[in-house]
Design a protein around this motif. Structure first.
Motif, PDB file in Angstrom:
ATOM      1  N   PRO A  31      24.542   6.899  48.643  1.00  0.00           N
ATOM      2  CA  PRO A  31      23.081   7.020  48.760  1.00  0.00           C
ATOM      3  C   PRO A  31      22.376   5.669  48.678  1.00  0.00           C
ATOM      4  CG  PRO A  31      23.945   8.745  47.347  1.00  0.00           C
ATOM      5  CD  PRO A  31      25.105   7.819  47.633  1.00  0.00           C
ATOM      6  N   GLY A  32      21.273   5.567  49.409  1.00  0.00           N
ATOM      7  CA  GLY A  32      20.506   4.325  49.432  1.00  0.00           C
ATOM      8  C   GLY A  32      19.428   4.381  50.494  1.00  0.00           C
ATOM      9  N   ALA A  33      18.696   3.280  50.648  1.00  0.00           N
ATOM     10  CA  ALA A  33      17.580   3.211  51.589  1.00  0.00           C
ATOM     11  C   ALA A  33      17.918   2.257  52.728  1.00  0.00           C
ATOM     12  CB  ALA A  33      16.317   2.748  50.883  1.00  0.00           C
ATOM     13  N   TYR A  34      17.380   2.566  53.904  1.00  0.00           N
ATOM     14  CA  TYR A  34      17.599   1.784  55.112  1.00  0.00           C
ATOM     15  C   TYR A  34      16.246   1.501  55.740  1.00  0.00           C
ATOM     16  CZ  TYR A  34      22.301   3.687  54.562  1.00  0.00           C
ATOM     17  OH  TYR A  34      23.510   4.061  54.052  1.00  0.00           O
ATOM     18  N   LYS A  35      15.879   0.248  55.799  1.00  0.00           N
ATOM     19  CA  LYS A  35      14.590  -0.120  56.379  1.00  0.00           C
ATOM     20  C   LYS A  35      14.768  -0.384  57.866  1.00  0.00           C
ATOM     21  CE  LYS A  35      10.546  -3.072  55.754  1.00  0.00           C
ATOM     22  NZ  LYS A  35       9.673  -1.875  55.823  1.00  0.00           N
ATOM     23  N   LEU A  36      14.183   0.479  58.702  1.00  0.00           N
ATOM     24  CA  LEU A  36      14.200   0.323  60.145  1.00  0.00           C
ATOM     25  C   LEU A  36      12.867  -0.287  60.589  1.00  0.00           C
ATOM     26  CD1 LEU A  36      15.855   3.714  61.175  1.00  0.00           C
ATOM     27  CD2 LEU A  36      16.940   1.558  60.548  1.00  0.00           C
ATOM     28  N   PRO A  37      12.725  -0.670  61.841  1.00  0.00           N
ATOM     29  CA  PRO A  37      11.481  -1.337  62.262  1.00  0.00           C
ATOM     30  C   PRO A  37      10.212  -0.544  61.963  1.00  0.00           C
ATOM     31  CG  PRO A  37      13.169  -1.611  63.932  1.00  0.00           C
ATOM     32  CD  PRO A  37      13.743  -0.696  62.901  1.00  0.00           C
ATOM     33  N   HIS A  38      10.264   0.786  62.068  1.00  0.00           N
ATOM     34  CA  HIS A  38       9.043   1.574  61.926  1.00  0.00           C
ATOM     35  C   HIS A  38       9.062   2.527  60.725  1.00  0.00           C
ATOM     36  CE1 HIS A  38       7.876   0.057  65.823  1.00  0.00           C
ATOM     37  NE2 HIS A  38       8.992   0.515  66.349  1.00  0.00           N
ATOM     38  N   VAL A  39      10.171   2.624  60.017  1.00  0.00           N
ATOM     39  CA  VAL A  39      10.268   3.611  58.954  1.00  0.00           C
ATOM     40  C   VAL A  39      11.425   3.245  58.033  1.00  0.00           C
ATOM     41  CG1 VAL A  39      11.870   5.130  60.214  1.00  0.00           C
ATOM     42  CG2 VAL A  39      10.296   6.117  58.525  1.00  0.00           C
TER      43      VAL A  39
END
Length: 254
Positions: A31-39
């Motif tokens: 589990p974790g977070a993924y920063k994409l260009p728009h979200v």
């Protein structure tokens, strides 16, 4: 037809079909977070089994590479060891190496022992409402057609909503098993990016005698509907006997 499916989590499933082993959209990160260009996407649950436990596969079926809930960091590592990776033409350019890009309705073939073969046909997909393509990027699904006696095609929708392209797949291929990427994924807008319960029901109606085996319903914060929501809707409408809900990590005969 010999078919087992092991749900690993999200859109990731190991499909063992008439002697071939195929993996969909590999996601093996914790589990974790993924920063994409728009979200920013948040993964809530790790894989039910590890990449090492999956072992060798004949091919990876990657619906698209640009979103972390379909290809995460560990998934990219898995691609490096896979003998064949099939994805969109744009994705193949980004990933490089020996990754093969397919446009909708393109086909390729895997060959096995004793004259066995598996034809893999790319299918159209639309990752949200009409006009979303410049934001969501290209996506494909897959139809698997075995030359084994008595075998029927398997349809893997990839990240798509119900639209004319899915209906066209139903017209061309009498699939006996359909894996809809469901979960009603929703990020920035008031619309969903994958099938919701209504889309999944329309898909079931288009394939009137297929077993429906949903994936992409668990493990990420932007999935807005669960397998339980699908169960309630299918049971209410009298389709419940056709729905198979997989338990993560359990090899299930279909």
């Amino acid at each position: 037809m010999s078919l087992t499916i092991t749900l690993i989590g999200g859109p990731t499933a190991l499909i063992e079909f008439d002697g071939f082993r195929l993996l969909t959209d590999p996601t093996f990160d914790h589990p974790g977070a993924y920063k994409l260009p728009h979200v920013t996407l948040e993964k809530l649950v790790g894989p039910a089994i590890s990449a090492a436990q999956v072992g060798a596969v004949d091919a990876v079926l990657l619906s698209h590479d640009q979103h972390s809930d379909n290809l995460d960091n560990s998934g990219r590592d898995f691609l490096r060891h896979a003998p064949r990776v099939l994805t969109t033409i744009a994705g193949a350019r980004r990933l490089g190496g020996d990754v093969k890009g397919l446009a909708p309705w393109d086909s390729t073939e895997l060959t096995g022992k004793d004259g066995r073969s598996l034809t893999i046909t790319a299918t159209p997909a639309r990752h949200g409402p009409a006009g979303i393509e410049p934001l969501s990027g290209d996506v494909i699904g897959f139809v698997l057609s075995s030359n084994a006696p008595g075998s029927r095609p398997i349809y893997i929708t990839g990240d798509t909503v119900w639209f004319d392209g899915v209906a066209e797949v139903a017209r061309r291929f009498p699939a006996g098993v359909v894996l809809p990427f469901a979960g009603a994924a929703q990020t920035r807008g008031p619309f969903h990016l994958t099938m919701d319960t209504n889309d999944t029901i329309e898909t079931a109606r288009a394939f009137p005698d297929a077993t429906i085996v949903p994936v992409h319903t668990d493990g990420w914060a932007h999935f807005k509907q669960t397998a339980g929501d699908l169960r309630a809707s299918f049971d209410t409408l009298g389709f419940g006997a056709r729905l198979r809900i997989l338990e993560p990590g359990v090899r299930t005969f279909i």
